[in-house]
Design a protein around this motif. Structure first.
Motif, PDB file in Angstrom:
ATOM      1  N   ARG A   5       0.832  -1.195   0.000  1.00 20.75           N
ATOM      2  CA  ARG A   5       0.000   0.000   0.000  1.00 20.75           C
ATOM      3  C   ARG A   5       0.868   1.246   0.000  1.00 20.75           C
ATOM      4  O   ARG A   5       1.836   1.347   0.740  1.00 20.75           O
ATOM      5  N   ARG A   9      -2.814   4.314   6.175  1.00 19.35           N
ATOM      6  CA  ARG A   9      -4.134   3.911   6.654  1.00 19.35           C
ATOM      7  C   ARG A   9      -4.295   4.360   8.096  1.00 19.35           C
ATOM      8  O   ARG A   9      -3.372   4.301   8.884  1.00 19.35           O
ATOM      9  N   ASP A  33     -10.357   0.531   8.897  1.00 23.95           N
ATOM     10  CA  ASP A  33      -9.326   1.505   8.575  1.00 23.95           C
ATOM     11  C   ASP A  33      -9.721   2.265   7.321  1.00 23.95           C
ATOM     12  O   ASP A  33     -10.494   1.789   6.500  1.00 23.95           O
ATOM     13  N   SER A  35      -8.149   5.195   4.321  1.00 20.03           N
ATOM     14  CA  SER A  35      -7.052   5.955   3.723  1.00 20.03           C
ATOM     15  C   SER A  35      -7.645   6.879   2.674  1.00 20.03           C
ATOM     16  O   SER A  35      -8.856   6.873   2.437  1.00 20.03           O
TER      17      SER A  35
END
Length: 108
Positions: A5, A9, A33, A35
């Motif tokens: 990723r 996050r 979570d 992002s």
């Protein structure tokens, strides 16, 4: 395991209203979570009275954020986004946002 990723996050437990872009019934799930490019939602496995989603489904997501005004006190804001289901697991689903998303105040 290598982390693939690229975005940070944030572990946030927030309510999110989710519905298919085709306008089916909405469900309330909780974020695990979040992002800037996606969200992981808990709760699909607990739903027997609402829709279940499949990988590739296009969803409309509203994530409710508490906020504070310096003078007036608490208000609510909402992140509105559209995204595709990219992963399904027993405990929830991962959604990747499309580029168009916005944060708006809510009148409550």
């Amino acid at each position: 395991m290598l982390e693939r990723r690229s975005e940070v996050r944030f572990q946030l437990k927030l309510e999110a209203m989710v519905e298919e872009a085709r306008g089916q019934d909405a469900m309330i799930l909780r974020t695990r979570d979040v992002s800037s490019v996606g969200v992981y939602l808990h709760g699909q496995e607990q739903r027997t009275d609402g829709p279940t989603y499949c990988q590739g489904d296009l969803l409309l997501i509203q994530i409710y954020l508490p906020a504070f005004r310096p003078k007036d006190g608490r208000i609510m804001s909402v992140v509105r986004a559209e995204g595709r289901v990219v992963r399904l697991e027993a405990q929830g689903l991962a959604i990747r946002f499309r580029r168009e998303s916005r944060i708006e105040p809510l009148d409550v």
